[in-house]
Design an enzyme around this catalytic site. Structure first.
Site, PDB file in Angstrom:
ATOM      1  N   ASP A 338      62.209  20.152   0.995  1.00  0.00           N
ATOM      2  CA  ASP A 338      63.070  19.292   1.801  1.00  0.00           C
ATOM      3  C   ASP A 338      63.260  19.954   3.159  1.00  0.00           C
ATOM      4  O   ASP A 338      63.489  21.160   3.237  1.00  0.00           O
ATOM      5  CB  ASP A 338      64.426  19.127   1.093  1.00  0.00           C
ATOM      6  N   ARG A 340      65.374  18.340   5.547  1.00  0.00           N
ATOM      7  CA  ARG A 340      66.483  17.659   6.205  1.00  0.00           C
ATOM      8  C   ARG A 340      67.537  18.642   6.700  1.00  0.00           C
ATOM      9  O   ARG A 340      68.207  18.389   7.691  1.00  0.00           O
ATOM     10  CB  ARG A 340      67.120  16.646   5.247  1.00  0.00           C
TER      11      ARG A 340
END
Length: 426
Positions: A338, A340
């Site tokens: 990830d 983000r």
């Protein structure tokens, strides 16, 4: 006939990648100052290069389209925005968080009010442009009309209208990074951050490594859109019940209804919760305010191409798609699970003056930790109802719960995860 797109009448290109090259007339930025005049404006336009005090340009990735428009002769080089009648429909701030040290490092707190607070500088010829815009709108969603049909929601004429539309205040936010603060947020040195940004963008912004005197960066990335249900001023009042969801973009689900993930169902469920939360008590609501913060971070910020590659890898692996290998397949393709990185996410909440979220419509442990770690209290967490999880998204939801997502049910073990299978390619 197309205009000559050369950088200057003589065709000469001035480089600004070294100290002293065109920076003499740039107003200083003193990040975190409470007085906007002491803080100084963000000047990221190309109209007057000697006045620029940031790396990068306005509008994020759309700056490339602006360049194409100039090159094609469709946009006059040096066009100055006419900001008449563009002021925010709802006044926001200033809030105490705007000048609290390190509280906001990724957006310009004064970005919506530049035409007001920097009026004299603009009149004197400084090309200062907003990085935040605030307007009014109505949103129409079939899921809201369905909630009305099942009488979960009832129109009140203020938040929810008879035709099923919901009245909102809509806020667009462009990223403005104060690099020293961003570096400290990620616990790296500013030099390391600048070098990584320079190298991983193919050397697009040499000023990142040659102009340490410029501390503000306008990154070429997507921003955020906020949807506020109810009075914007109530967001900063911790006594008013706030229902909120921080949602990261998923174009396939959010827009086109792809059923491989829970993104649209969770988003529309949160909108229903926000409407109910903002409606008056006499209309079956909670008498509070609702907030959806929508961030452009497609495919966990890995991009849509990478996301689709991961879909194929998940479905085609030996044994088919399964929750126990959900994150592994992403890491095999992208090198990371990830990207983000929610460290910067709470900034917009602080810009709104939020101190307490009474009902957080999110199961994400990363978002919860970032919000509470930044000093915002979360009273209650709301999970997605089981009946809203698409069959083909069970792999995702089980994997996330096992990885630490909030749930009111049991946390699956490895045997449970291995037993959860997807249905095949979309």
């Amino acid at each position: 006939m197309a205009r000559d797109p050369s950088p200057s009448p003589a065709g000469h290109i001035r480089l600004t990648s070294h100290p002293g090259q065109g920076a003499a007339g740039a107003p200083p930025i003193r990040w975190g100052e409470a007085d906007p005049h002491a803080r100084g404006p963000v000047v990221g336009t190309t109209t007057s290069r000697h006045q620029r005090n940031v790396v990068g340009t306005h509008s994020g990735s759309y700056g490339v389209y602006r360049a194409l428009a100039v090159a094609a002769g469709n946009l006059e080089r040096g066009h100055r925005a006419d900001l008449t009648n563009t002021a925010p429909t709802d006044p926001i701030g200033p809030c105490p968080q705007w000048s609290e040290p390190e509280r906001i490092v990724s957006i310009d707190p004064w970005g919506a009010r530049v035409a007001e607070v920097f009026a004299e500088q603009i009149a004197a010829g400084l090309d200062i442009r907003p990085t935040i815009a605030v307007t009014k709108a109505h949103i129409h969603l079939p899921e809201v009309r369905q909630a009305m049909a099942f009488q979960r929601l009832k129109p009140d004429g203020r938040i929810l209208l008879e035709d099923g539309s919901a009245a909102v205040t809509k806020i667009a936010v462009e990223p403005v990074w104060w690099l020293p603060g961003v570096a400290r947020r990620f616990k790296v040195s500013e030099a390391e951050l600048r070098r990584a940004l320079f190298e991983e963008t193919g050397g697009m912004y040499p000023e990142l490594v040659t102009r340490s005197d410029i501390e503000v960066f306008l990154p070429p990335i997507g921003g955020q859109t906020l949807y506020v249900f109810g009075d914007v001023r109530d967001l900063a009042d911790p006594s008013v019940t706030l229902t909120a969801r921080i949602h990261d973009e998923c174009n396939g689900s959010d827009v086109f209804g792809s059923d491989i993930c829970t993104c649209r169902p969770y988003l529309t469920h949160a909108i229903e919760e926000c409407i109910e939360g903002a409606q008056a008590i006499e209309h079956g609501g909670r008498g509070g305010v609702g907030l959806i913060a929508y961030s452009r971070k497609e495919g966990r910020a890995l991009g849509e191409v990478t996301k689709f590659l991961v879909y194929n890898a998940r479905k085609r692996q030996v044994g088919g798609d399964s929750a126990d290998k959900y994150f592994l397949r992403t890491e095999c393709v992208a090198g990371v699970q990830d990207m983000r990185f929610q460290e910067l996410m709470p900034d917009v909440l602080h810009w709104l003056g939020i101190r307490r979220i009474h009902r957080l419509v999110s199961m994400s442990n990363d978002k919860f930790d970032a919000i509470t770690g930044s000093g915002i209290e979360v009273v209650e967490r709301i999970k997605i109802p089981d009946e809203l999880v698409p069959a083909d998204a069970m792999v995702e939801i089980q994997a996330k719960i096992a990885a630490g997502y909030f749930t009111t049910g049991e946390v699956p073990d490895e045997a449970d995860l291995a037993a959860v299978k997807g249905r095949g390619l979309e």
